[in-house]
Design a protein around this motif. Structure first.
Motif, PDB file in Angstrom:
ATOM      1  N   GLU A  84       5.692 -13.566   6.231  1.00 20.17           N
ATOM      2  CA  GLU A  84       5.578 -13.414   4.776  1.00 20.17           C
ATOM      3  C   GLU A  84       4.726 -12.203   4.415  1.00 20.17           C
ATOM      4  O   GLU A  84       5.003 -11.487   3.457  1.00 20.17           O
ATOM      5  CB  GLU A  84       4.964 -14.686   4.187  1.00 20.17           C
ATOM      6  N   HIS A  85       3.685 -11.971   5.205  1.00 24.07           N
ATOM      7  CA  HIS A  85       2.748 -10.887   4.886  1.00 24.07           C
ATOM      8  C   HIS A  85       3.016  -9.586   5.631  1.00 24.07           C
ATOM      9  O   HIS A  85       2.667  -8.509   5.158  1.00 24.07           O
ATOM     10  CB  HIS A  85       1.308 -11.337   5.152  1.00 24.07           C
ATOM     11  N   PHE A  86       3.613  -9.686   6.824  1.00 27.48           N
ATOM     12  CA  PHE A  86       3.738  -8.495   7.672  1.00 27.48           C
ATOM     13  C   PHE A  86       5.166  -8.156   8.076  1.00 27.48           C
ATOM     14  O   PHE A  86       5.379  -7.247   8.879  1.00 27.48           O
ATOM     15  CB  PHE A  86       2.880  -8.660   8.934  1.00 27.48           C
ATOM     16  N   ASN A  87       6.139  -8.880   7.541  1.00 27.49           N
ATOM     17  CA  ASN A  87       7.547  -8.631   7.855  1.00 27.49           C
ATOM     18  C   ASN A  87       7.764  -8.650   9.363  1.00 27.49           C
ATOM     19  O   ASN A  87       7.408  -9.599  10.019  1.00 27.49           O
ATOM     20  CB  ASN A  87       8.032  -7.344   7.208  1.00 27.49           C
ATOM     21  N   THR A 141      -2.707 -21.483  21.481  1.00 27.47           N
ATOM     22  CA  THR A 141      -1.625 -22.401  21.119  1.00 27.47           C
ATOM     23  C   THR A 141      -1.552 -22.697  19.627  1.00 27.47           C
ATOM     24  O   THR A 141      -0.462 -22.664  19.054  1.00 27.47           O
ATOM     25  CB  THR A 141      -1.754 -23.705  21.939  1.00 27.47           C
ATOM     26  N   PRO A 142      -2.675 -22.969  18.932  1.00 28.74           N
ATOM     27  CA  PRO A 142      -2.574 -23.233  17.489  1.00 28.74           C
ATOM     28  C   PRO A 142      -2.066 -22.042  16.679  1.00 28.74           C
ATOM     29  O   PRO A 142      -1.618 -22.201  15.555  1.00 28.74           O
ATOM     30  CB  PRO A 142      -4.010 -23.572  17.073  1.00 28.74           C
ATOM     31  N   HIS A 143      -2.127 -20.854  17.257  1.00 27.15           N
ATOM     32  CA  HIS A 143      -1.689 -19.648  16.549  1.00 27.15           C
ATOM     33  C   HIS A 143      -0.206 -19.363  16.765  1.00 27.15           C
ATOM     34  O   HIS A 143       0.304 -18.368  16.277  1.00 27.15           O
ATOM     35  CB  HIS A 143      -2.494 -18.437  17.005  1.00 27.15           C
ATOM     36  N   ARG A 144       0.477 -20.216  17.528  1.00 27.08           N
ATOM     37  CA  ARG A 144       1.874 -19.946  17.867  1.00 27.08           C
ATOM     38  C   ARG A 144       2.826 -20.983  17.284  1.00 27.08           C
ATOM     39  O   ARG A 144       3.890 -21.224  17.819  1.00 27.08           O
ATOM     40  CB  ARG A 144       2.043 -19.892  19.382  1.00 27.08           C
ATOM     41  N   THR A 145       2.472 -21.573  16.184  1.00 27.30           N
ATOM     42  CA  THR A 145       3.348 -22.560  15.548  1.00 27.30           C
ATOM     43  C   THR A 145       4.315 -21.871  14.590  1.00 27.30           C
ATOM     44  O   THR A 145       4.080 -20.734  14.162  1.00 27.30           O
ATOM     45  CB  THR A 145       2.523 -23.601  14.765  1.00 27.30           C
ATOM     46  N   ASN A 146       5.389 -22.572  14.244  1.00 27.05           N
ATOM     47  CA  ASN A 146       6.341 -22.020  13.278  1.00 27.05           C
ATOM     48  C   ASN A 146       5.657 -21.701  11.959  1.00 27.05           C
ATOM     49  O   ASN A 146       5.959 -20.695  11.317  1.00 27.05           O
ATOM     50  CB  ASN A 146       7.492 -23.001  13.031  1.00 27.05           C
ATOM     51  N   GLU A 147       4.726 -22.560  11.539  1.00 23.35           N
ATOM     52  CA  GLU A 147       4.030 -22.342  10.268  1.00 23.35           C
ATOM     53  C   GLU A 147       3.233 -21.040  10.289  1.00 23.35           C
ATOM     54  O   GLU A 147       3.238 -20.275   9.324  1.00 23.35           O
ATOM     55  CB  GLU A 147       3.098 -23.520   9.943  1.00 23.35           C
ATOM     56  N   VAL A 148       2.546 -20.787  11.397  1.00 22.10           N
ATOM     57  CA  VAL A 148       1.759 -19.550  11.511  1.00 22.10           C
ATOM     58  C   VAL A 148       2.687 -18.347  11.530  1.00 22.10           C
ATOM     59  O   VAL A 148       2.465 -17.353  10.822  1.00 22.10           O
ATOM     60  CB  VAL A 148       0.863 -19.579  12.769  1.00 22.10           C
ATOM     61  N   PHE A 149       3.759 -18.427  12.313  1.00 25.56           N
ATOM     62  CA  PHE A 149       4.698 -17.310  12.377  1.00 25.56           C
ATOM     63  C   PHE A 149       5.343 -17.054  11.019  1.00 25.56           C
ATOM     64  O   PHE A 149       5.540 -15.909  10.617  1.00 25.56           O
ATOM     65  CB  PHE A 149       5.762 -17.551  13.443  1.00 25.56           C
ATOM     66  N   LEU A 206       4.015 -17.622   8.085  1.00 29.76           N
ATOM     67  CA  LEU A 206       2.999 -16.993   7.242  1.00 29.76           C
ATOM     68  C   LEU A 206       2.840 -15.512   7.606  1.00 29.76           C
ATOM     69  O   LEU A 206       2.758 -14.647   6.728  1.00 29.76           O
ATOM     70  CB  LEU A 206       1.659 -17.719   7.376  1.00 29.76           C
ATOM     71  N   LEU A 207       2.820 -15.224   8.897  1.00 27.88           N
ATOM     72  CA  LEU A 207       2.715 -13.830   9.333  1.00 27.88           C
ATOM     73  C   LEU A 207       3.903 -13.018   8.828  1.00 27.88           C
ATOM     74  O   LEU A 207       3.734 -11.891   8.340  1.00 27.88           O
ATOM     75  CB  LEU A 207       2.628 -13.750  10.859  1.00 27.88           C
TER      76      LEU A 207
END
Length: 111
Positions: free
Chosen positions: A19-22, A6-14, A16-17
């Motif tokens: 930004e780095h991985f398109n 669950t902590p990995h599925r926030t808008n902030e995490v997405f 960031l992903l």
């Protein structure tokens, strides 16, 4: 690729992903939220090549070198990933397709 915690599925995490991985993101819930990327594969270890092969292979090779710092660990992970030969990945995907065919055959025989 990231797991479905669950902590990995926030808008902030997405964000960031992205930004780095398109658009090369594999994550639970990501395609639904962002209309791009690939959804996290099924949880069956047999059906997920990353779980059935990649993570164990990387871990074995990385820790064989006994990294002593986070930087050493990062460098070792990158080196191992870059050293995986195309033929190895082709065999992994061939075996994955074979497992899927077996599942389809089993499911069809139960009809």
């Amino acid at each position: 690729m990231q797991d479905g915690a669950t902590p990995h599925r926030t808008n902030e995490v997405f964000d960031l992903l992205e930004e780095h991985f398109n658009e090369r993101i594999v994550a639970l819930g990501y395609p639904k939220l962002k209309n791009m990327g690939i959804d996290w594969p099924p949880y069956s270890l047999d059906l997920n090549p990353c779980n059935s092969f990649l993570w164990g292979y990387i871990k074995e090779k990385v820790y064989a070198g006994n990294p002593q710092s986070i930087e050493d660990l990062k460098t070792a992970i990158q080196a191992v990933i870059e050293s995986i030969e195309t033929s190895t990945l082709q065999r992994v995907m061939h075996n994955f397709a074979l497992r899927l065919r077996h599942i389809i055959a089993i499911d069809t025989s139960n009809i």
